[in-house]
Design an enzyme around this catalytic site. Structure first.
Site, PDB file in Angstrom:
ATOM      1  N   ASP A  82     -40.602 -27.926  27.762  1.00 51.63           N
ATOM      2  CA  ASP A  82     -41.067 -28.266  26.422  1.00 51.63           C
ATOM      3  C   ASP A  82     -42.565 -28.592  26.441  1.00 51.63           C
ATOM      4  O   ASP A  82     -43.037 -29.298  27.338  1.00 51.63           O
ATOM      5  CB  ASP A  82     -40.276 -29.501  25.963  1.00 51.63           C
ATOM      6  CG  ASP A  82     -40.442 -29.833  24.500  1.00 51.63           C
ATOM      7  OD1 ASP A  82     -40.040 -29.027  23.669  1.00 51.63           O
ATOM      8  OD2 ASP A  82     -40.971 -30.918  24.196  1.00 51.63           O
ATOM      9  N   GLU A 135     -42.597 -23.256  27.216  1.00 48.81           N
ATOM     10  CA  GLU A 135     -42.834 -23.268  25.778  1.00 48.81           C
ATOM     11  C   GLU A 135     -44.299 -23.666  25.622  1.00 48.81           C
ATOM     12  O   GLU A 135     -44.651 -24.836  25.730  1.00 48.81           O
ATOM     13  CB  GLU A 135     -41.950 -24.280  25.049  1.00 48.81           C
ATOM     14  CG  GLU A 135     -42.118 -24.156  23.538  1.00 48.81           C
ATOM     15  CD  GLU A 135     -42.295 -25.462  22.780  1.00 48.81           C
ATOM     16  OE1 GLU A 135     -42.143 -25.455  21.552  1.00 48.81           O
ATOM     17  OE2 GLU A 135     -42.623 -26.492  23.391  1.00 48.81           O
TER      18      GLU A 135
HETATM   19  C1  GLC Z   1     -41.089 -28.551  21.260  1.00 48.77           C
HETATM   20  C2  GLC Z   1     -39.695 -28.431  20.711  1.00 48.77           C
HETATM   21  C3  GLC Z   1     -39.638 -29.103  19.386  1.00 48.77           C
HETATM   22  C4  GLC Z   1     -39.997 -30.557  19.559  1.00 48.77           C
HETATM   23  C5  GLC Z   1     -41.358 -30.705  20.223  1.00 48.77           C
HETATM   24  C6  GLC Z   1     -41.583 -32.108  20.706  1.00 48.77           C
HETATM   25  O1  GLC Z   1     -42.005 -27.836  20.558  1.00 48.77           O
HETATM   26  O2  GLC Z   1     -39.317 -27.088  20.654  1.00 48.77           O
HETATM   27  O3  GLC Z   1     -38.384 -28.976  18.792  1.00 48.77           O
HETATM   28  O4  GLC Z   1     -40.017 -31.204  18.320  1.00 48.77           O
HETATM   29  O5  GLC Z   1     -41.450 -29.890  21.361  1.00 48.77           O
HETATM   30  O6  GLC Z   1     -40.786 -32.382  21.824  1.00 48.77           O
END
Ligand code: GLC
Length: 600
Positions: free
Chosen positions: A241, A314
């Site tokens: 994340d 991500e």
């Molecule tokens: C990422 C996740 C999202 C979350 C954010 C903070 O982007 O995909 O859902 O709110 O991180 O952890």
């Protein structure tokens, strides 16, 4: 062509095409193969959002036993792996992306034993399991943060997070001007244990998600232990994340831009040149060079386990060449391709992003990933039905311009069939195999995404794509939960989209996906090649996306007029029923993708 591991982008080669007409040419941009055939290089990975997949307990929130009970659906669909969004102990202020204990399951979702049972069942069905790792921040309920609040400024407990003194008289102003991705300031002031107004802590997301300080070796050590905890249990990888946010620029300099995970960027614009807006996220909290050392150390940890575990980033990072740095041979294995997700429904832009994606990843020898939907964006069946097809609002509410459901679904099926024929690894978001639209009339008082109130009700946020899945058209909560409870209400239209209304129905979205996954495997498209095809009869470059992967020609018609499929092609799959012209020619109508086998 023989499989090869490209270490640099292949020279674009233009050759005569095997497709019918002498006027056509192909331009090769990606060769087949690559790597040592690791499973993740060409895998179809299905994102499970646990709270909305299937509810075993009946409390209206999905859980691990619910997932275990429904894994057969995913085996029948033909996915290679699942990625589970967080199910760890959490106060759920950001739907579990606020983790209070990285080594335990939240009672909402079950127990560690339930996790083990789910993992075992998945593996028995030959489905790999990737779990989510949230390393940028913890929950404010995490034992470390509680200890930090109880400790004094300058203590080792505070040094795990980003605590700073405020600016101005009495430290009343935040340490810098950064804003939170969810809206509002990125700093919150604490009250010291003696009751006086105290330091400030950084949170790039919600107030209850304090950022960790990744310059602290204790933080690094802890997360290596967390990786081992789940690797020892048998997980096949981690989705990381906010992988572009963990390291902040030295001195935390002011930055006038706003950070957005989701924005309305379109027309190929992903933010301004200076990075002050947009998903390119070029501020001092994003994409700092220091993050790469972290991923090198994690790569080494994973390498100790069978050599087949993977890390997927991500990282909302642009341009693609910058993103490719996350997947260099000694770092992560994949990164989500958000440039593809944010591309408008335009042939020339799609072609450009596909080329750039493949070339950028080939330079580092990594597979490209493809993704159209996830739990943070409006579902692509609805985005593609908007006035600017493929634009990306941060949620859609009843008062907003509504997507055209029929057109959106038609385009979504065409886009998905294009995606599933591209070489690399494809990510599906739960429910897209049913063609689910966004819930665009969700009552505002049900909204749970912190974006909604942190933006002072200007951004609807992400709840509309997180609505529990419809499994059975006639059952309470459409079969999501045995009691009919559902943590977000489901729109009536979900009855039409329920799995049991589509299974075995020729031409349903579910059957189109299922056949696509089977054929993708049969023709080895995931480990295949890509050559653009130009000059097909009546296929204008600005309205048609046409490429060959191995022996399959993929043709997506985005133009207004139907195309005639060249007669020497053998139709393999299509996103819609195809009409036939009076002279017997197969027609490819607007917003349709076909797969056809070229002459052998
Ligand atoms: C990422 C996740 C999202 C979350 C954010 C903070 O982007 O995909 O859902 O709110 O991180 O952890």
């Amino acid at each position: 062509m023989t499989p090869s591991t490209p270490t640099s982008a292949p020279e674009a080669m233009t050759t005569a095409t095997p497709v019918g007409e002498p006027s056509t040419t192909t331009t090769l941009v990606h060769r087949p193969g690559g790597g040592a055939g690791e499973w993740w290089r060409d895998a179809v990975i299905y994102q499970i959002y646990p709270r909305s997949f299937a509810d075993g307990s009946g409390d209206g929130i999905g859980d691990l036993p619910g997932i275990t009970a429904r894994l057969g659906h995913l085996a029948r669909l033909g996915v290679d792996a699942v990625w589970l969004s967080p199910f760890y102990r959490s106060p759920q202020n950001d739907a579990g992306y606020d983790v209070a204990d990285y080594r335990d399951v939240d009672p909402l979702f079950g127990t560690l034993d339930d996790f083990d049972a789910m993992l075992e069942r998945a593996h028995r069905l030959r489905i790999r399991v990737i779990v989510d790792l949230v390393p940028n921040h913890t929950s404010s309920e995490h034992a470390w943060f509680r200890a930090a609040l109880a400790a004094a400024p300058g203590s080792p407990e505070r040094a795990r997070y980003v605590f700073r003194d405020g600016r101005g008289p009495g430290g009343e102003e935040p340490p810098n001007n950064w804003t939170s991705v969810f809206g509002g300031a990125a700093w919150t002031r604490v009250t010291e244990p003696d009751g006086t107004p105290g330091q400030w802590y950084l949170h790039l997301f919600d107030t209850t998600q304090p950022d960790l300080d990744w310059t602290n070796p204790e933080v690094r050590d802890e997360f290596e232990q967390v990786l081992r905890f789940w690797l020892d249990r048998g997980v096949d990888g981690f989705r990381v994340d906010v992988a572009h946010g963990m390291v902040k620029a030295e001195g935390l300099p002011d930055w006038s831009g706003t950070s957005a995970m989701i924005d309305g960027a379109h027309e190929g614009e992903l933010g301004s040149e200076d990075g002050s807006t947009g998903a390119g996220n070029r501020g001092p909290m994003w994409d700092q060079d220091g993050v790469h050392e972290i991923y090198r150390s994690w790569h080494r940890v994973l390498a100790e386990y069978d050599g087949d575990r993977c890390l997927v980033a991500e990282a909302w990072v642009e341009p693609l060449s910058r993103l490719a740095r996350y997947v260099r041979p000694d770092e992560m294995h994949q990164a989500f391709n958000f440039s593809f997700l944010t591309t408008l429904w335009r042939a020339d832009e799609l072609r450009t992003v596909v080329t750039e994606s493949l070339v950028a990843n080939d330079v580092v020898g990594a597979p490209t990933t493809w993704v159209l939907s996830n739990h943070d964006v409006v579902r692509h069946a609805s985005r593609l039905g908007l006035e600017v097809p493929g634009s990306k609002p941060n949620g859609i509410g009843a008062g907003d311009p509504q997507p055209d459901e029929e057109v959106g679904l038609r385009r979504a099926r065409a886009a998905s069939l294009m995606m599933l024929a591209l070489p690399g690894s494809a990510y599906l978001y739960q429910g897209e195999e049913l063609g689910l639209p966004e819930h665009t009339s969700l009552p505002d008082d049900e909204r749970q995404d912190p974006t909604w109130w942190r933006s002072e009700h200007t951004e609807r946020g992400r709840d509309g794509c997180r609505v529990p899945l419809p499994w059975e058209a006639q059952a309470p909560a459409y079969g999501f939960s045995p009691t009919g409870e559902s943590w977000l209400s489901q729109p009536e239209a979900f009855g039409r989209y329920a799995l049991d209304a589509q299974r075995g129905v020729a031409g349903s979205t579910y059957e189109v996906y299922r056949s696509a996954l089977r054929l993708r495997r049969e023709f080895r498209l995931g480990s295949g090649s890509l050559a653009w095809v130009d000059g097909l009869p009546n296929c204008a470059a600005d309205t048609v996306v046409a490429f060959v992967n191995r022996e399959i020609l993929v043709l997506t018609n985005i133009g207004a007029a139907a195309l005639r499929l060249p007669a020497d092609l053998e139709l393999v799959h299509a996103s819609q029923d195809l009409p036939v012209a009076d002279d017997g020619a197969v027609l490819v109508p607007t917003d349709t993708t076909v797969w056809a086998r070229v002459g052998r």
